[in-house]
Enzyme design. Structure first.
Site, PDB file in Angstrom:
ATOM      1  N   HIS A 256      34.955 -30.213 -72.012  1.00  0.00           N
ATOM      2  CA  HIS A 256      36.040 -30.657 -71.127  1.00  0.00           C
ATOM      3  C   HIS A 256      36.649 -29.451 -70.429  1.00  0.00           C
ATOM      4  O   HIS A 256      36.764 -28.385 -71.016  1.00  0.00           O
ATOM      5  CB  HIS A 256      37.127 -31.389 -71.934  1.00  0.00           C
ATOM      6  CG  HIS A 256      38.060 -32.177 -71.068  1.00  0.00           C
ATOM      7  ND1 HIS A 256      39.177 -31.622 -70.500  1.00  0.00           N
ATOM      8  CD2 HIS A 256      38.024 -33.470 -70.665  1.00  0.00           C
ATOM      9  CE1 HIS A 256      39.796 -32.553 -69.784  1.00  0.00           C
ATOM     10  NE2 HIS A 256      39.121 -33.688 -69.866  1.00  0.00           N
ATOM     11  N   GLU A 311      34.789 -39.553 -72.841  1.00  0.00           N
ATOM     12  CA  GLU A 311      33.693 -40.407 -72.376  1.00  0.00           C
ATOM     13  C   GLU A 311      32.770 -40.835 -73.502  1.00  0.00           C
ATOM     14  O   GLU A 311      32.174 -41.901 -73.454  1.00  0.00           O
ATOM     15  CB  GLU A 311      32.859 -39.682 -71.306  1.00  0.00           C
ATOM     16  CG  GLU A 311      33.632 -39.114 -70.147  1.00  0.00           C
ATOM     17  CD  GLU A 311      34.163 -40.176 -69.205  1.00  0.00           C
ATOM     18  OE1 GLU A 311      33.988 -41.364 -69.501  1.00  0.00           O
ATOM     19  OE2 GLU A 311      34.757 -39.812 -68.186  1.00  0.00           O
TER      20      GLU A 311
HETATM   21  N1  ACO Z   1      26.336 -29.740 -72.988  1.00  0.00           N
HETATM   22  C1  ACO Z   1      25.787 -28.528 -73.104  1.00  0.00           C
HETATM   23  N2  ACO Z   1      26.382 -27.381 -72.720  1.00  0.00           N
HETATM   24  C2  ACO Z   1      27.616 -27.488 -72.199  1.00  0.00           C
HETATM   25  C3  ACO Z   1      28.269 -28.735 -72.054  1.00  0.00           C
HETATM   26  C4  ACO Z   1      27.584 -29.884 -72.475  1.00  0.00           C
HETATM   27  N3  ACO Z   1      28.126 -31.097 -72.368  1.00  0.00           N
HETATM   28  N4  ACO Z   1      29.479 -28.541 -71.495  1.00  0.00           N
HETATM   29  C5  ACO Z   1      29.592 -27.218 -71.282  1.00  0.00           C
HETATM   30  N5  ACO Z   1      28.452 -26.583 -71.709  1.00  0.00           N
HETATM   31  C6  ACO Z   1      28.210 -25.168 -71.672  1.00  0.00           C
HETATM   32  C7  ACO Z   1      28.009 -24.683 -70.247  1.00  0.00           C
HETATM   33  O1  ACO Z   1      26.641 -24.766 -69.864  1.00  0.00           O
HETATM   34  C8  ACO Z   1      28.501 -23.270 -70.345  1.00  0.00           C
HETATM   35  O2  ACO Z   1      27.477 -22.491 -70.922  1.00  0.00           O
HETATM   36  P1  ACO Z   1      27.295 -20.943 -70.486  1.00  0.00           P
HETATM   37  O3  ACO Z   1      28.600 -20.266 -70.853  1.00  0.00           O
HETATM   38  O4  ACO Z   1      26.122 -20.498 -71.283  1.00  0.00           O
HETATM   39  O5  ACO Z   1      27.059 -20.968 -69.008  1.00  0.00           O
HETATM   40  C9  ACO Z   1      29.637 -23.352 -71.360  1.00  0.00           C
HETATM   41  O6  ACO Z   1      29.353 -24.488 -72.178  1.00  0.00           O
HETATM   42  C10 ACO Z   1      31.001 -23.522 -70.731  1.00  0.00           C
HETATM   43  O7  ACO Z   1      30.948 -24.681 -69.918  1.00  0.00           O
HETATM   44  P2  ACO Z   1      31.632 -24.873 -68.496  1.00  0.00           P
HETATM   45  O8  ACO Z   1      30.629 -25.507 -67.597  1.00  0.00           O
HETATM   46  O9  ACO Z   1      32.334 -23.642 -68.048  1.00  0.00           O
HETATM   47  O10 ACO Z   1      32.715 -25.910 -68.872  1.00  0.00           O
HETATM   48  P3  ACO Z   1      33.648 -26.570 -67.826  1.00  0.00           P
HETATM   49  O11 ACO Z   1      34.972 -26.544 -68.437  1.00  0.00           O
HETATM   50  O12 ACO Z   1      33.507 -26.020 -66.472  1.00  0.00           O
HETATM   51  O13 ACO Z   1      33.010 -28.033 -67.713  1.00  0.00           O
HETATM   52  C11 ACO Z   1      32.537 -30.280 -68.059  1.00  0.00           C
HETATM   53  C12 ACO Z   1      33.533 -29.145 -68.294  1.00  0.00           C
HETATM   54  C13 ACO Z   1      32.214 -30.426 -66.563  1.00  0.00           C
HETATM   55  C14 ACO Z   1      33.181 -31.569 -68.548  1.00  0.00           C
HETATM   56  C15 ACO Z   1      31.253 -29.986 -68.849  1.00  0.00           C
HETATM   57  O14 ACO Z   1      31.567 -29.791 -70.210  1.00  0.00           O
HETATM   58  C16 ACO Z   1      30.209 -31.094 -68.707  1.00  0.00           C
HETATM   59  O15 ACO Z   1      29.500 -31.119 -67.708  1.00  0.00           O
HETATM   60  N6  ACO Z   1      30.095 -32.006 -69.689  1.00  0.00           N
HETATM   61  C17 ACO Z   1      29.133 -33.083 -69.643  1.00  0.00           C
HETATM   62  C18 ACO Z   1      29.564 -34.208 -68.692  1.00  0.00           C
HETATM   63  C19 ACO Z   1      30.723 -35.023 -69.224  1.00  0.00           C
HETATM   64  O16 ACO Z   1      30.760 -35.418 -70.392  1.00  0.00           O
HETATM   65  N7  ACO Z   1      31.679 -35.315 -68.325  1.00  0.00           N
HETATM   66  C20 ACO Z   1      32.885 -36.073 -68.669  1.00  0.00           C
HETATM   67  C21 ACO Z   1      34.048 -35.160 -68.826  1.00  0.00           C
HETATM   68  S1  ACO Z   1      35.525 -36.003 -69.371  1.00  0.00           S
HETATM   69  C22 ACO Z   1      36.231 -36.629 -67.952  1.00  0.00           C
HETATM   70  O17 ACO Z   1      35.895 -36.206 -66.880  1.00  0.00           O
HETATM   71  C23 ACO Z   1      37.266 -37.742 -68.035  1.00  0.00           C
END
Ligand code: ACO
Length: 375
Positions: A256, A311
């Site tokens: 998140h 979610e």
């Molecule tokens: N699965 C695997 N790896 C992940 C996930 C995930 N779900 N989420 C983050 N990471 C990783 C990223 O690849 C990143 O790795 P790195 O440092 O090696 O590059 C690290 O964790 C940090 O992640 P960010 O992308 O910086 O996290 P951010 O805060 O920008 O993104 C987000 C948050 C978009 C929700 C992301 O976690 C994601 O895409 N999750 C999956 C989709 C999802 O469940 N969306 C619903 C969100 S809840 C809502 O919107 C109401």
């Protein structure tokens, strides 16, 4: 001229002050008007929490009775909206249908300034719009609302055409309360921007629905269902998740932007799913996938603090109450109507029109080659 400081997507920029909700990402708390949303969701009804978000305090018995009555009054769609519902193209999305039907409700009752009466009237129609559309698509006449049921129970009744069980009502109530409001997200911001022009409440909500429709905002829960369907069985979970993470793909329902600890909404939803487990074996798979995913995320992404987000268990709850995945975002919309309208009213009480600036990165006439004369 020196360029002002800026941040793409307004990330980290404070756009307004509010008394409605606090998203405390560091401590994993969501607060509605001073109360813990998780506790509210487990102990209060949908209509009680609506009252709290709109009025700033929990209702006494008389206030609640009056609100419940207002909710029931709003369930009757006007004739012209029913006609529109019948005429809309079959391939219009449910979000498009909700946006269009809500727009058709606009009249002088909804004029500026926005009021709680307007908020109840608009909120109470959304489940009826969704269920009527489902009925027309199936070639049937929509059921009449059951006035003995509250907002959430009546929604389930209209969709399933039978009385919902107490467990189903409780599960969907918890989901709806937890998704009513969530700080300055894209759709809430959109609703406040529109309200700041002194436009009517219906226009503000229609804009918010447009923002919610995008897959980057409201469109994620059905992705979790697809993921769990794809995994299929507990035995396949470890290999499936490992392959995704090896491939640097993201797992749906984890991580998140704001919560860097467990999403409190996910915790409450998980608690709720435990009461449903006997009714739906699909949940067993969800628990197993969470356990394996958290272990593997810790291994593949050490120190990133990735947990289940709202979610993940939203998908489990919505599936357990037998809502089809195409209704996940519309159901989220039905509950978020409360947060949007609370924000629209708050905006009107201390209004200043939103008018940020942009940095122009195009050219200016003095740097531009003069166009050749066409004469
Ligand atoms: N699965 C695997 N790896 C992940 C996930 C995930 N779900 N989420 C983050 N990471 C990783 C990223 O690849 C990143 O790795 P790195 O440092 O090696 O590059 C690290 O964790 C940090 O992640 P960010 O992308 O910086 O996290 P951010 O805060 O920008 O993104 C987000 C948050 C978009 C929700 C992301 O976690 C994601 O895409 N999750 C999956 C989709 C999802 O469940 N969306 C619903 C969100 S809840 C809502 O919107 C109401």
């Amino acid at each position: 001229m020196t360029a002002p400081e800026w941040s793409k997507g307004l990330e980290g920029v404070v756009a307004t002050d509010t008394k409605i909700s606090l998203v405390d990402g560091q401590n994993g708390r969501l607060i509605y008007r001073g109360y813990d949303a998780k506790e509210l969701s487990l102990a209060y009804t949908f209509e009680e929490v609506c009252f709290l978000l709109w009025n700033g305090h929990l209702p006494d018995q008389n206030e609640l009775a009056e609100l419940s009555q207002q909710f029931r009054k709003g369930r009757e769609l006007p004739e012209h909206t029913r006609k529109i519902l019948k005429e809309l193209p079959q391939d219009m999305s449910m979000m498009g249908v909700i946006r269009t039907c809500l727009s058709s409700l606009e009249n002088t009752f909804f004029s500026w300034p926005p009021t709680i009466e307007q908020a109840v009237a608009a909120t109470s129609t959304v489940p009826v719009i969704i269920a009527s559309r489902m009925a027309y698509l199936a070639g049937k006449e929509p059921l009449k609302s059951d006035d003995s049921l509250d907002h959430v129970a009546n929604y389930l009744y209209l969709i399933h055409e039978k009385q919902p069980s107490e467990t189903q009502i409780k599960a969907l109530t918890v989901y709806c309360i937890l998704t009513m409001e969530h700080g300055m997200n894209a759709s809430t911001f959109a609703s406040r921007v529109i309200a700041s022009t002194e436009s009517d409440l219906i226009s503000s909500v229609a804009g918010a629905i447009g923002a919610m429709k995008g897959p980057l905002h409201g469109g994620a829960p059905s992705e979790v269902t697809h993921m769990l369907n794809d995994i299929g069985s507990k035995e396949r979970a470890e290999a499936w998740i490992t392959a995704k993470l090896e491939n640097k793909e993201k797992l749906m329902g984890f991580g998140h932007r704001v919560y860097k600890t467990t999403d409190p909404r996910s915790e409450a939803l998980k608690e709720m799913t435990k009461q449903l487990a006997g009714e739906n074996s699909w949940l067993d798979l969800a628990y197993h996938v969470e356990e394996i995913a958290l272990r593997l995320l810790d291994y593949y992404k050490p120190g990133r603090r990735l947990y289940t987000n709202v979610e993940f268990y939203a998908a489990a709850i919505l599936k357990a109450v037998e809502l089809p995945s195409e209704l996940f975002t519309p159901t989220f919309t039905a509950s978020r109507m409360v947060g949007w309208t609370a924000n629209i009213i708050e905006q009107s009480q201390d209004n200043r029109i939103f008018r940020p600036q942009s940095i122009y990165t195009g050219s200016v006439p003095e740097n531009k080659e003069k166009p050749a004369s066409r004469l």
